[in-house]
Design an enzyme around this catalytic site. Structure first.
Site, PDB file in Angstrom:
ATOM      1  N   CYS A   1       0.517  -1.091   0.500  1.00  0.00           N
ATOM      2  CA  CYS A   1      -0.411   0.446   0.058  1.00  0.00           C
ATOM      3  C   CYS A   1       0.827   0.946  -0.060  1.00  0.00           C
ATOM      4  CB  CYS A   1      -1.092   0.064   1.620  1.00  0.00           C
ATOM      5  SG  CYS A   1      -1.864   1.716   1.234  1.00  0.00           S
TER       6      CYS A   1
ATOM      7  N   SER B   1      -0.832   2.390   4.807  1.00  0.00           N
ATOM      8  CA  SER B   1      -0.496   0.442   5.057  1.00  0.00           C
ATOM      9  C   SER B   1      -1.961  -0.590   5.203  1.00  0.00           C
ATOM     10  CB  SER B   1      -0.114   0.635   6.401  1.00  0.00           C
ATOM     11  OG  SER B   1      -1.269   1.220   7.757  1.00  0.00           O
ATOM     12  N   CYS B   2      -2.269  -0.371   3.729  1.00  0.00           N
ATOM     13  CA  CYS B   2      -4.120  -1.067   4.118  1.00  0.00           C
ATOM     14  C   CYS B   2      -3.237  -2.555   3.800  1.00  0.00           C
ATOM     15  CB  CYS B   2      -4.147  -1.145   2.710  1.00  0.00           C
ATOM     16  SG  CYS B   2      -4.811   0.684   2.793  1.00  0.00           S
TER      17      CYS B   2
END
Lengths: 219, 217
Positions: B112, B116-117
């Site tokens: 990501c 910070s997916c």
């Protein structure tokens, strides 16, 4: 927003540093900051796009010199202050100086399991058919909005191919600013690595990016 | 800092009291509790969940099932959300799932670049490197260089497909099933599935490597 968070393609941050047997949290304050951030969304009433925008619009020097949970903390403080839940002086002193504001609900321990399991699905009923289908050639528009967006800079102006139609989803650019969910079709678009990065990239490599319909035009 | 210390010790600087950030978070928590916005027991429950209950062994079970059961594998590739939720791995940051499968000619890598997916229900909370600028910056422009830093070297005949997770779609990489595992049951197979192999920065362990690490004993 062309923020410092939009990191794709930067080259000078040094090597990735994997950590063997990394703990989930490195310090107790990280545990508490993580949990506070999740818990405060209930009384605060903000959505994931507002949370992301609050973090991503931190001053660049602060963003890059903060650890991940420090960024979360700073974003949460901004959201709380913007809604009058706490004042800056209260955050600095750790003491309640003004009465609490009315809040819809507190996240209690017995609610945690249910709230986590429910999550926050982003799919919505579409208002109309999808404009693009798998295999269609599309170009990421050259957009530089001042507000929140999920269109990475490295994709703008580049041509790719629709790989998957991901459904109709809440539009972050609107939802982050309290202007409604305004759902749009979402696509996984495949960009050849060479289209993004030039001839030095490997011929077969590619980057797939999830992009909303209004980010795209026919190519 | 080690995991073994009493948790408050982790916040102490060498030979001193609490670090400034630890003091700030404690003060904030007490403020929010005092103002009636936060239930401390809910914080404990949240921490307990992600520190002890949800982690990459969930994802490993999904992968092992996909390796073992062709019908499940087909469902996972067609509708990962339903197939993963059917195993009970539901909720926040896993609302919409897509599984991507490594083959002899394609290797998948997830990043990501904007934040910070990460698919919490199947992998737990992300490691620091996943959230760090070096990984987020370079995974898209130099995936082979990043893989080399993880000790993964792929032939040029393998194309690398990077998935930049900018929306609420979360990706789970299905690594290739290691050779020499014919007839293994799902529990045994799951032990070969590492967290990194489900992000794409690693490969599933060979039976020999797993034995060397004492994982199969």
């Amino acid at each position: 927003m062309n923020g410092v968070h939009d990191l794709g393609g930067f080259q000078n941050f040094g090597p990735v540093q994997p950590e063997p047997d990394e703990p989930v949290f490195h310090a107790d304050w990280e545990r508490r900051a993580f949990a506070l951030t999740l818990a405060m969304a209930t009384p605060g009433g903000w959505n994931i796009d507002m949370s992301r925008h609050a973090r991503e619009s931190l001053p660049p020097a602060q963003y890059l010199s903060s650890s991940y949970y420090e960024i979360w903390l700073a974003g949460m403080e901004r959201l709380m202050m913007a809604r009058g839940l706490v004042t800056r002086e209260e955050i600095e002193t750790g003491r309640a100086l003004v009465p609490p504001v009315a809040i819809p609900q507190v996240l209690t321990a017995d609610m945690v399991e249910t709230v986590l399991a429910r999550g926050g699905p982003a799919d919505r009923a579409p208002a109309g058919p999808a404009r693009f289908a798998p295999g269609d050639a599309v170009r990421a528009r050259n957009l530089h909005p001042a507000g929140h967006t999920r269109l990475p800079r490295y994709a703008r102006g580049r041509t790719g191919t629709v790989a998957r139609v991901q459904g109709c989803h809440v539009f972050p650019d609107s939802n982050a600013h309290g202007r409604g969910e305004a759902p749009q079709w979402l696509y996984s678009v495949r960009f050849a690595a060479r289209e993004l990065w030039g001839e030095a990239a490997a011929a077969g490599d590619s980057v797939h990016i999830d992009l909303w319909e209004s980010y795209l035009e026919p190519a | 800092m080690s995991q073994g210390h009493h948790h408050h010790d982790e916040d102490r600087e060498h030979g001193a009291g609490l670090s400034p950030i630890a003091i700030r978070v404690r003060a904030l928590e007490s403020l929010l509790v005092e103002k009636g916005y936060v239930d401390p027991a809910a914080l404990d429950r949240l921490i307990e969940t992600y520190e002890h209950k949800v982690g990459p062994r969930n994802g490993a079970k999904v992968v092992a099932k996909a390796w073992s059961d062709p019908v499940y594998r087909d469902w996972l590739m067609r509708d990962a959300t339903a197939a993963i939720h059917a195993l009970g791995y539901v909720g926040r940051q896993g609302e919409h799932m897509v599984a991507v499968e490594n083959t002899d000619t394609v290797h998948n890598l997830v990043v990501c670049t904007l934040c910070s997916c990460y698919p919490w229900p199947v992998l737990g909370l992300p490691p620091v490197w996943y959230k760090s600028p070096p990984y987020r910056a370079r995974a898209v422009i130099d995936p082979r260089g990043v893989l080399a830093e993880f000790g993964v070297s792929l032939p040029e005949t393998v194309a690398i497909t990077v998935w930049d997770s900018t929306a609420e779609i979360r990706y789970l990489v299905i690594p290739q099933r290691p050779a020499g595992t014919d007839g293994w049951d799902e529990d045994r197979l799951a032990r070969l599935v590492t967290r990194d192999s489900m992000i794409g920065t690693g490969l599933a362990l060979s039976p020999e490597e797993a034995a060397r690490r004492g994982i199969l004993s």
